[in-house]
Design a protein around this motif. Structure first.
Motif, PDB file in Angstrom:
ATOM      1  N   LEU A  51       0.734  -1.187   0.115  1.00 29.13           N
ATOM      2  CA  LEU A  51      -0.189  -0.075   0.114  1.00 29.13           C
ATOM      3  C   LEU A  51       1.038   1.112   0.054  1.00 29.13           C
ATOM      4  O   LEU A  51       0.631   2.036  -0.727  1.00 29.13           O
ATOM      5  CB  LEU A  51      -0.832   0.014   1.247  1.00 29.13           C
ATOM      6  CG  LEU A  51      -2.260   0.659   1.011  1.00 29.13           C
ATOM      7  CD1 LEU A  51      -2.896   0.377  -0.060  1.00 29.13           C
ATOM      8  CD2 LEU A  51      -3.082   0.531   2.260  1.00 29.13           C
ATOM      9  N   ALA A  52       2.029   1.107   0.914  1.00 22.17           N
ATOM     10  CA  ALA A  52       2.600   2.422   0.848  1.00 22.17           C
ATOM     11  C   ALA A  52       3.772   2.294  -0.417  1.00 22.17           C
ATOM     12  O   ALA A  52       3.741   3.652  -1.062  1.00 22.17           O
ATOM     13  CB  ALA A  52       3.874   2.084   2.003  1.00 22.17           C
ATOM     14  N   LYS A  53       4.107   1.363  -0.743  1.00 20.21           N
ATOM     15  CA  LYS A  53       4.884   1.578  -2.208  1.00 20.21           C
ATOM     16  C   LYS A  53       3.828   2.035  -3.317  1.00 20.21           C
ATOM     17  O   LYS A  53       4.410   2.885  -4.259  1.00 20.21           O
ATOM     18  CB  LYS A  53       5.658   0.031  -2.429  1.00 20.21           C
ATOM     19  CG  LYS A  53       6.391   0.217  -3.777  1.00 20.21           C
ATOM     20  CD  LYS A  53       7.142  -1.184  -3.706  1.00 20.21           C
ATOM     21  CE  LYS A  53       7.620  -1.496  -5.146  1.00 20.21           C
ATOM     22  NZ  LYS A  53       8.297  -2.776  -5.432  1.00 20.21           N
ATOM     23  N   VAL A  57      -0.308   6.304  -0.008  1.00 25.04           N
ATOM     24  CA  VAL A  57      -1.009   6.990   1.017  1.00 25.04           C
ATOM     25  C   VAL A  57      -0.252   7.346   2.144  1.00 25.04           C
ATOM     26  O   VAL A  57      -0.425   8.327   2.830  1.00 25.04           O
ATOM     27  CB  VAL A  57      -2.055   6.003   1.728  1.00 25.04           C
ATOM     28  CG1 VAL A  57      -3.420   5.874   0.960  1.00 25.04           C
ATOM     29  CG2 VAL A  57      -1.536   4.572   1.904  1.00 25.04           C
ATOM     30  N   ARG A  58       0.819   6.774   2.370  1.00 25.93           N
ATOM     31  CA  ARG A  58       1.908   7.269   3.742  1.00 25.93           C
ATOM     32  C   ARG A  58       2.659   8.555   3.161  1.00 25.93           C
ATOM     33  O   ARG A  58       3.218   9.245   3.940  1.00 25.93           O
ATOM     34  CB  ARG A  58       2.634   6.296   4.129  1.00 25.93           C
ATOM     35  CG  ARG A  58       1.851   5.189   4.901  1.00 25.93           C
ATOM     36  CD  ARG A  58       2.660   4.634   5.977  1.00 25.93           C
ATOM     37  NE  ARG A  58       2.529   3.217   5.748  1.00 25.93           N
ATOM     38  CZ  ARG A  58       3.574   2.227   5.751  1.00 25.93           C
ATOM     39  NH1 ARG A  58       4.992   2.473   5.964  1.00 25.93           N
ATOM     40  NH2 ARG A  58       3.189   1.117   5.680  1.00 25.93           N
ATOM     41  N   ASP A  59       2.724   8.783   1.782  1.00 28.08           N
ATOM     42  CA  ASP A  59       3.537   9.643   1.350  1.00 28.08           C
ATOM     43  C   ASP A  59       2.630  11.222   1.477  1.00 28.08           C
ATOM     44  O   ASP A  59       3.090  12.170   1.503  1.00 28.08           O
ATOM     45  CB  ASP A  59       3.868   9.940  -0.057  1.00 28.08           C
ATOM     46  CG  ASP A  59       4.919   8.541  -0.439  1.00 28.08           C
ATOM     47  OD1 ASP A  59       5.659   8.272   0.880  1.00 28.08           O
ATOM     48  OD2 ASP A  59       4.665   7.882  -1.351  1.00 28.08           O
ATOM     49  N   LEU A  60       1.337  10.897   1.675  1.00 27.43           N
ATOM     50  CA  LEU A  60       0.348  12.102   1.572  1.00 27.43           C
ATOM     51  C   LEU A  60       0.833  13.422   2.819  1.00 27.43           C
ATOM     52  O   LEU A  60       0.691  14.490   2.331  1.00 27.43           O
ATOM     53  CB  LEU A  60      -1.034  11.718   1.361  1.00 27.43           C
ATOM     54  CG  LEU A  60      -1.508  11.094   0.455  1.00 27.43           C
ATOM     55  CD1 LEU A  60      -2.962  10.613   0.465  1.00 27.43           C
ATOM     56  CD2 LEU A  60      -1.374  11.799  -0.948  1.00 27.43           C
ATOM     57  N   ASP A 483       6.611   2.610  -9.712  1.00 30.67           N
ATOM     58  CA  ASP A 483       6.061   2.106  -8.575  1.00 30.67           C
ATOM     59  C   ASP A 483       4.497   2.653  -8.168  1.00 30.67           C
ATOM     60  O   ASP A 483       3.784   1.632  -7.772  1.00 30.67           O
ATOM     61  CB  ASP A 483       6.930   2.366  -7.317  1.00 30.67           C
ATOM     62  CG  ASP A 483       8.177   1.424  -7.149  1.00 30.67           C
ATOM     63  OD1 ASP A 483       8.421   0.679  -7.912  1.00 30.67           O
ATOM     64  OD2 ASP A 483       8.912   1.747  -6.414  1.00 30.67           O
ATOM     65  N   LYS A 484       4.436   3.798  -8.544  1.00 33.61           N
ATOM     66  CA  LYS A 484       3.258   4.419  -8.214  1.00 33.61           C
ATOM     67  C   LYS A 484       2.205   4.147  -9.292  1.00 33.61           C
ATOM     68  O   LYS A 484       0.860   4.131  -8.935  1.00 33.61           O
ATOM     69  CB  LYS A 484       3.398   5.947  -7.983  1.00 33.61           C
ATOM     70  CG  LYS A 484       4.068   6.360  -6.776  1.00 33.61           C
ATOM     71  CD  LYS A 484       3.459   6.267  -5.319  1.00 33.61           C
ATOM     72  CE  LYS A 484       4.327   6.408  -4.213  1.00 33.61           C
ATOM     73  NZ  LYS A 484       5.191   5.446  -3.769  1.00 33.61           N
ATOM     74  N   THR A 485       2.602   3.981 -10.531  1.00 36.35           N
ATOM     75  CA  THR A 485       1.402   3.942 -11.479  1.00 36.35           C
ATOM     76  C   THR A 485       1.363   2.846 -12.304  1.00 36.35           C
ATOM     77  O   THR A 485       0.333   2.284 -13.027  1.00 36.35           O
ATOM     78  CB  THR A 485       1.726   5.128 -12.457  1.00 36.35           C
ATOM     79  OG1 THR A 485       2.883   5.072 -13.091  1.00 36.35           O
ATOM     80  CG2 THR A 485       1.726   6.536 -11.837  1.00 36.35           C
ATOM     81  N   SER A 546      -4.841  -2.216  -2.027  1.00 35.69           N
ATOM     82  CA  SER A 546      -3.333  -2.518  -2.060  1.00 35.69           C
ATOM     83  C   SER A 546      -3.717  -3.545  -3.363  1.00 35.69           C
ATOM     84  O   SER A 546      -4.712  -4.221  -3.553  1.00 35.69           O
ATOM     85  CB  SER A 546      -2.748  -3.263  -0.907  1.00 35.69           C
ATOM     86  OG  SER A 546      -2.836  -4.541  -0.891  1.00 35.69           O
ATOM     87  N   PRO A 547      -2.548  -3.862  -3.953  1.00 34.80           N
ATOM     88  CA  PRO A 547      -2.632  -4.907  -5.151  1.00 34.80           C
ATOM     89  C   PRO A 547      -3.150  -6.205  -4.323  1.00 34.80           C
ATOM     90  O   PRO A 547      -3.673  -7.196  -5.241  1.00 34.80           O
ATOM     91  CB  PRO A 547      -1.326  -4.987  -5.803  1.00 34.80           C
ATOM     92  CG  PRO A 547      -0.250  -4.153  -4.969  1.00 34.80           C
ATOM     93  CD  PRO A 547      -1.181  -3.402  -3.965  1.00 34.80           C
ATOM     94  N   ILE A 548      -2.829  -6.725  -3.187  1.00 35.27           N
ATOM     95  CA  ILE A 548      -3.253  -8.039  -2.892  1.00 35.27           C
ATOM     96  C   ILE A 548      -4.353  -7.971  -2.053  1.00 35.27           C
ATOM     97  O   ILE A 548      -4.879  -9.089  -1.499  1.00 35.27           O
ATOM     98  CB  ILE A 548      -2.119  -8.754  -2.037  1.00 35.27           C
ATOM     99  CG1 ILE A 548      -1.781  -7.867  -0.616  1.00 35.27           C
ATOM    100  CG2 ILE A 548      -0.721  -8.991  -2.855  1.00 35.27           C
ATOM    101  CD1 ILE A 548      -1.012  -8.512   0.361  1.00 35.27           C
ATOM    102  N   ASP A 549      -5.415  -7.041  -2.058  1.00 37.41           N
ATOM    103  CA  ASP A 549      -6.317  -7.009  -1.143  1.00 37.41           C
ATOM    104  C   ASP A 549      -7.470  -8.119  -1.507  1.00 37.41           C
ATOM    105  O   ASP A 549      -8.330  -8.710  -0.753  1.00 37.41           O
ATOM    106  CB  ASP A 549      -7.172  -5.561  -1.056  1.00 37.41           C
ATOM    107  CG  ASP A 549      -6.600  -4.566  -0.355  1.00 37.41           C
ATOM    108  OD1 ASP A 549      -5.473  -4.732  -0.098  1.00 37.41           O
ATOM    109  OD2 ASP A 549      -7.356  -3.478  -0.077  1.00 37.41           O
ATOM    110  N   ALA A 550      -7.526  -8.126  -3.068  1.00 42.40           N
ATOM    111  CA  ALA A 550      -8.452  -9.237  -3.671  1.00 42.40           C
ATOM    112  C   ALA A 550      -7.689 -10.690  -3.185  1.00 42.40           C
ATOM    113  O   ALA A 550      -8.553 -11.606  -3.353  1.00 42.40           O
ATOM    114  CB  ALA A 550      -8.448  -9.261  -5.117  1.00 42.40           C
ATOM    115  N   PHE A 551      -6.574 -10.695  -2.747  1.00 38.83           N
ATOM    116  CA  PHE A 551      -6.027 -12.171  -2.362  1.00 38.83           C
ATOM    117  C   PHE A 551      -6.034 -12.405  -0.965  1.00 38.83           C
ATOM    118  O   PHE A 551      -5.195 -13.029  -0.493  1.00 38.83           O
ATOM    119  CB  PHE A 551      -4.690 -12.276  -2.874  1.00 38.83           C
ATOM    120  CG  PHE A 551      -4.984 -12.179  -4.723  1.00 38.83           C
ATOM    121  CD1 PHE A 551      -5.588 -13.098  -5.336  1.00 38.83           C
ATOM    122  CD2 PHE A 551      -4.389 -10.862  -5.102  1.00 38.83           C
ATOM    123  CE1 PHE A 551      -5.808 -12.847  -6.854  1.00 38.83           C
ATOM    124  CE2 PHE A 551      -4.832 -10.562  -6.583  1.00 38.83           C
ATOM    125  CZ  PHE A 551      -5.218 -11.606  -7.238  1.00 38.83           C
TER     126      PHE A 551
END
Ligand code: FAD
Ligand code: NAG
Ligand code: NAG
Ligand code: NAG
Ligand code: NAG
Length: 569
Positions: A51-53, A57-60, A483-485, A546-551
């Motif tokens: 999620l951070a990478k 969200v943590r950069d905001l 990384d972000k896009t 995050s990319p793994i929420d679905a998993f």
């Protein structure tokens, strides 16, 4: 080697010591939940990291000014003054002594280009394809903009932009996705409901506010070239602009390509020998091979009406649906029909939008209300579309007048310039927004992606403590931008390959990613009754997943179990 082998040996010996007898059932029963908890904990840790990478969200919270006396010397020159250009200028204002935005379309520099009632604009952008089409803003973008512009919510109110809980009211073939998520104590995040014209005009008003950002300047002209530093070819020194008054050269410490689908930067770099030559390191590409595209064959029809309060008060909505924001969103199940998306929304000011998007099929796009009604009646449903939806379409006839706009578009192919694989870019060169990547607009991620680009730029600039850019600045930026896009591109491609009419990337076939697609469609079906699955879909649509929420292990287990049961019985 020796120690490695002996440790394996020790491990086996220990294991055999403990299992002189076969493990008892109770041991197995204890081991399953233990292994499962380890799996869950690892999943949560991985999620935090990803999620951070990827989302940033943590950069905001770090989107604040650097010390004004520590700014990077010289001028950041931003080529293009639409969404990406304006966000880039805002970020650069924190880091550079001066910022110049060069925008080709002249009228946007006038008062009309930043008027408070942006939805009431009399001019349209000739160079921005989306300008009068449906626009949706992901919650992540709204949250991000709040970090960039602390007074955002007040300014939204001034511009009659609706800030509401983000509730798309997705109805999949007439079946409503679960929302809100009672068992998760989930509070719906907010977002802005506004038109594309309203958004750009609003952003320009904020960014060009001299009280907040005194060192940003907007210049009207077309960037025709960039010039290498005569003393050091590894960096650019100048941006060449064709203006009404003739050609003018702007010295630049940083050059940002925000020219959108024009992707003008690629030509400039090629012209000045920034292509790579000789044998390239693994994974690197010459400039000419950076750009790839596939065609998702998407059609858009957006009808924008001007409505008044009396009309809004009369439309026959059910008690639980407010007459503002997203009113009705219908996603047609199945891809053969072209994955139709139909929506009624009430964004900023006095606008009201009826929208249809579809991938290529034999159905023709509706160009007026009569055709829209027939079109919606013909959609495939599991549960019928409620009667009030048709009544609203009928009632739009009453407000159809010369202020109505109808935009019918064939959306351009989805394109990616893989700058992260270039080897020889000038060190002070960056590119953001659609000049790097376009996405299937149905996912409403384009402006989020422009924002994430600006966030990536901020992250890389924030790490520099001196007042010049280091020689590897561009490389670092494109790594961070990747990384972000990049996942947005991977996802849009994954989903678009489901459509039989999509023309894939050269060398790929539409079957690429099919098992992942199967999984996602199972998840969508699960989401009708399962709150966890619904939460994942909600967060993905809002740009918050995050990319793994679905998993999540629970979801994987549920989906595999359902598939197994379906197979056996
Ligand atoms: C039909 C459609 C629907 C969409 N829906 C959504 C949605 O719902 N939500 C969402 O977030 N995104 C959506 N998008 C994507 C969104 O429109 C883009 O991601 C966004 O506009 C990108 O902004 P940009 O600044 O990168 O490029 P653009 O908006 O294309 O702007 C490029 C700018 O550069 C200027 N320019 C070009 N060349 C030069 C030059 N040589 N010199 C000076 N200036 C130059 C142009 O005049 C223009 O102002 C949609 C896109 C389309 C096509
Ligand atoms: C969505 O589907 C449900 C169930 O079929 C239906 O009751 C509802 O009216 C539909 N529309 C909206 C916006 O909820
Ligand atoms: C069109 O109708 C709307 C709503 O009734 C109204 O606000 C608007 O002024 C009208 N426009 C014209 C040009 O008549
Ligand atoms: C609005 O009315 C005009 C004139 O009757 C008609 O030509 C046009 O198609 C209508 N627009 C829509 C969106 O239905
Ligand atoms: C970039 O350069 C800086 C010094 O200028 C160095 O500290 C850093 O490690 C370099 N990073 C990469 C990824 O090469």
């Amino acid at each position: 080697m020796g120690t490695h082998r002996s440790s394996t040996f020790v491990y086996i010996r220990r294991f055999s010591y403990h299992s002189r007898r076969p493990p008892m059932l109770s041991q197995i029963l204890l081991a399953v939940p233990a292994a499962y908890s380890v799996l869950l904990v690892s999943w949560h840790l991985l999620r935090r990291h990803l999620l951070a990478k990827h989302s940033g969200v943590r950069d905001l919270p770090h989107l604040q000014s650097r010390r004004p006396d520590k700014k990077i010397s010289g001028t950041a020159v931003i080529c293009g003054g639409s969404i990406a250009g304006l966000l880039t200028a805002r970020v650069c204002h924190d880091h550079f002594e001066r910022v110049v935005i060069v925008e080709a379309e002249a009228w946007v520099a006038s008062e009309e280009g930043r008027k408070i009632d942006g939805w009431n604009q009399k001019m349209a952008r000739s160079r921005v394809v989306q300008y009068t089409s449906l626009h949706a803003c992901q919650s992540f973008l709204y949250t991000g903009l709040k970090s960039l512009f602390p007074n955002l919510e007040d300014e939204c109110r001034r511009s009659d932009i609706r800030v509401l809980e983000s509730n798309p009211r997705f109805n999949s073939s007439g079946v409503l996705f679960r929302i809100p998520f009672s068992s998760y104590k989930f509070k719906l995040p907010k977002t802005m409901y506004l038109s594309r014209s309203g958004f750009e005009t609003f952003l320009r008003r904020l960014v060009l506010d001299k009280d907040s950002y005194p060192n940003i300047e907007l210049v009207t002209g077309t960037v025709t070239d960039v010039l290498p530093d005569p003393a050091d070819h590894s960096r650019l020194s100048t941006v060449v602009v064709r203006m009404d008054s003739g050609e003018q050269k702007f010295p630049a410490s940083l050059v940002a390509d925000c020219t959108g689908p024009a992707r003008a930067g690629l030509k400039w770099l090629d012209r000045h020998g920034y292509d790579a030559s000789g044998t390239l390191p693994a994974g690197k590409l010459p400039l000419s091979a950076l750009k790839i595209s596939y065609d998702q064959k998407l059609r858009y029809s957006s009808m924008m009406f001007r409505v008044n309060q009396a009309w809004l008060d009369r439309i026959p909505l059910p008690a639980d649906i407010p007459n503002t924001g997203a009113i009705y969103t219908f996603l047609e199940d199945g891809v053969k029909q072209g994955r139709v998306f139909f929506a009624l929304t009430r964004p900023d000011g006095n606008t009201f939008v009826a929208f249809v998007g579809q991938h290529e099929t034999s159905r023709s796009m509706p160009t007026n209300l009569a055709e829209l009604k027939v079109y919606v009646e013909g959609l495939n449903t599991v549960q019928p579309i409620p009667g009030w939806v048709f009544k609203v379409i009928d009632m739009l006839e009453e407000v159809n007048n010369s202020s109505t706009s109808v935009a019918i578009l064939k959306v351009a192919p989805t394109t990616y310039v893989r700058y992260h694989q270039a080897t020889n870019l000038p060190s002070n060169w960056v590119a953001l927004g659609d000049s790097v990547m376009t996405l299937n607009p149905l996912f409403a991620e384009g402006c989020t992606k422009a924002f994430k680009g600006a966030l990536a730029l901020h992250n890389v600039l924030r790490a520099i403590s001196v007042n010049t850019l280091p020689p590897n600045f561009s490389t670092k930026f494109f790594e961070e931008h990747f990384d972000k896009t990049d996942l947005m591109w991977q996802n849009t491609r994954l989903m678009d390959y489901a459509l039989p009419t999509t023309v894939p990337l050269p060398g790929e076939s539409l079957s690429s990613g099919s098992s992942l697609r199967w999984y996602i469609s199972q998840l969508q079906h699960l989401a009708i009754d399962d709150e966890h699955a619904a939460l994942v879909l909600y967060n993905s649509a809002a740009g918050l997943a995050s990319p793994i929420d679905a998993f999540h292990p629970n979801l994987v287990a549920k989906i595999l179990w359902t598939a197994l049961v379906a197979k056996v019985f």
